[in-house]
Design an enzyme around this catalytic site. Sequence first.
Site, short mmCIF file in Angstrom:
data_model
loop_
_atom_site.label_atom_id
_atom_site.label_comp_id
_atom_site.label_asym_id
_atom_site.label_seq_id
_atom_site.Cartn_x
_atom_site.Cartn_y
_atom_site.Cartn_z
CB CYS A 277 6.41 12.01 111.25
SG CYS A 277 4.77 11.44 110.86
NE ARG B 112 9.92 12.93 116.55
CZ ARG B 112 9.84 14.24 116.75
NH1 ARG B 112 10.71 14.81 117.55
NH2 ARG B 112 8.93 14.96 116.16
CD1 TRP C 255 2.57 7.54 115.99
CD2 TRP C 255 1.14 9.13 115.32
NE1 TRP C 255 1.52 7.57 116.87
CE2 TRP C 255 0.62 8.53 116.49
CE3 TRP C 255 0.40 10.15 114.72
CZ2 TRP C 255 -0.57 8.91 117.07
CZ3 TRP C 255 -0.80 10.53 115.30
CH2 TRP C 255 -1.27 9.93 116.46
CG ASN D 148 8.12 15.03 110.43
OD1 ASN D 148 8.07 13.97 109.84
ND2 ASN D 148 9.02 15.28 111.37
N GLY D 149 4.01 16.69 109.51
CA GLY D 149 2.96 17.72 109.50
C GLY D 149 1.76 17.23 108.70
CD GLU E 242 1.83 11.75 135.30
OE1 GLU E 242 0.96 12.21 134.54
OE2 GLU E 242 2.88 11.21 134.89
CE LYS F 40 3.13 8.39 132.74
NZ LYS F 40 3.07 9.78 132.70
CD GLU G 250 1.22 7.73 129.24
OE1 GLU G 250 1.09 8.26 128.13
OE2 GLU G 250 1.80 8.30 130.17
CG HIS H 89 -20.22 14.60 144.60
ND1 HIS H 89 -21.35 15.04 145.25
CD2 HIS H 89 -19.18 15.00 145.37
CE1 HIS H 89 -21.01 15.70 146.34
NE2 HIS H 89 -19.69 15.69 146.44
CE LYS I 56 9.08 11.53 125.79
NZ LYS I 56 8.48 11.16 127.10
O1 M6R Z 1 5.86 17.16 125.14
P1 M6R Z 1 4.69 17.57 126.00
O2 M6R Z 1 5.05 17.62 127.44
O3 M6R Z 1 4.05 18.83 125.54
O4 M6R Z 1 3.65 16.41 125.82
C1 M6R Z 1 2.38 16.47 126.38
C2 M6R Z 1 1.72 15.11 126.38
O5 M6R Z 1 1.57 14.65 125.06
C3 M6R Z 1 2.53 14.09 127.17
O6 M6R Z 1 2.74 14.51 128.48
C4 M6R Z 1 1.80 12.73 127.19
O7 M6R Z 1 0.62 12.82 127.93
C5 M6R Z 1 2.72 11.63 127.73
N1 M6R Z 1 2.54 10.44 126.98
C6 M6R Z 1 2.48 11.34 129.16
O8 M6R Z 1 3.19 10.27 129.65
#
Ligand code: M6R
Length: 610
Positions: A2, A27, A76, A102-103, A483, A487, A490, A506, A605
């Site tokens: 949010c 975000r 959100w 927010n929260g 990673e 990518k 997501e 394994h 985000k």
């Molecule tokens: O803002 P942060 O780096 O703490 O966020 C952590 C994760 O939420 C963030 O890296 C998330 O996994 C991304 N979508 C990765 O691309």
Amino acid sequence: MCGIICYIGEQNSIPILLEGLKRLEYRGYDSAGLASINPENGEVLFVKSVGKVGELEKKVKSTDFSGNYGIAHTRWATHGKPTEANAHPHSDCTGKLFLIHNGIIENYEILKKELIKKGHKFVSDTDTEVLAHLIEDNLKDNFEDAVRKSLAMVEGTFGIAAIHKDFPRKIVVARRGSPIIIGIGENEYIAASDVNAFIRYTNRVIYLNDDEMALLNDNELVITDLNLKQIEKKPETIDWQYEADEKEGFKHFMLKEIYEQPRTVENAVRGRLIEGEGISKLGGLEPVLDRILNLKKLTFVSCGTSFYAGLYGKYVFERLTDLDVHVDYASEFRYRNLKLTEEDGVVAISQSGETADTLAALREAKRKGSLVLGLVNVVGSTIAKETHAGVYCHAGPEIGVASTKIFVSQCVILNLIALLIGRRRGLSVFDGMQLVKEIKKLSGNIEKILEKADLIREIAKKYLPYQNFLYIGRHLNFPIAMEGALKLKEISYVHAEGYPAGEMKHGPISLIDEYFPTVAIATNGFTYEKMISNIQEIKARNGKVIAVATEGNDEIKNVVDDVIYVPETIDILQPIVNVIPLQLFAYYFADFKGCDIDKPRNLAKSVTVE
Ligand code: M6R
């Protein structure tokens, strides 16, 4: 997640609020809303819409409303589906109060029951609406007092902004666990949950701390705690440049950010390397340097991509320092019964600096007396403020939800921190100088990979029919396999799993057949031969393999189906080079699939809920 933006001043608030909402879009959100009051004639504009801010903008523009103060929000969904009724602002039974939040209000069910008994009528499924009715219930002749009383009754986290038709030319904002930053302009105030929303107008800011509230008038700002005790705060000038949210010719922000990485690396190291001494200089750590140099143990805590940066950091620290290094998911670390002492250091790694789990983990470490450091991109964010010391990425805003340039920045800076500690605890000047020399070549190496984007795009196209991918790497490249897989999943919504290559037999090898391709990170280094053995095992089971390999390695072509060549650097920096083709592969794969790359479904985000 949010986002909040509010404006009070001499200008028409509407365009400023809409622009602020657009700058908060990155975000992640699913609905938006706005309320503005024209104090001259008492008219109110109260609009909400599901979907993009553009939808809200159409509704707003169909009116000719003008009002010089107002509040706006991107939501959100947490409590209740993304519907207009659930979007913020929320109002009370009188329709005169407007509130954005927010929260999470954790005790909202109990409060709601009591308010319903008193006759309040609810129109949404949200926790936030409870607060609107609570303020109505507590309201006598002083709006800010009613807000304060109500906040004292809620449990949970909040960043809020509220206005009321009967109390014109006032915005009340407050925070507990969810950021509120007040921008100070010429005869105007703009408050937001994220500096990005207003940095175009001012870089003079005041950060609210937890349990503080502020009353914004046309030309006066009064900050108090939740007991109404006045607090004096001096504005800070922040070093965060306005960057137009423009894609500059790129189809998506993610692609733009991938292409920005040579500059990101330069920004991460600028002024921080002393080549002749093979050491780094990190001003942000200087106040606690003695304590850092005496640490017995260091733990990286973070989430998602930042967690993989920490995992990579563990290998780097093991190589460059004699520290006992650990890494943990922030969401797990916080629940463990850890024997943390003053001789422990905890590094919270976070792009946004607002991730709820990372924040909770660092607070737990602080409670136990440990030294808490931050590696953060967003200047002035909560993690940056709550750590004892830290290093900023200086990477500028990252708009794509999938992190790319910040990951690279975090990895580079982890090398700088390890170098600083290592050189003071036994690493030779020769080794330090070699690392510095290679760090300086990193941006050129990344440029070389970006030049191959067309080839990577073609490979991504070829693998479009596949629904599952395995990513494997060993040692320093294991975090990169994780990673790379993150990518892909997501942004393209296909299943991808990262694994340490040695673990493949394994379990995951049972998945391998002609329909389950593997991305293998097989650049030169001491694990190369073992990676080739793993690749052979996959090929023997008809699995397709895309390898990331070192330029000049012609042999690997005979073993795998496709190769992406990358320039060679020293082994601890090689992962930073190797991640670039994996970002591009994921990007093009998702783009061919027509996915909403910059705002993937369900993701935000900045993850400010636990
Ligand atoms: O803002 P942060 O780096 O703490 O966020 C952590 C994760 O939420 C963030 O890296 C998330 O996994 C991304 N979508 C990765 O691309």
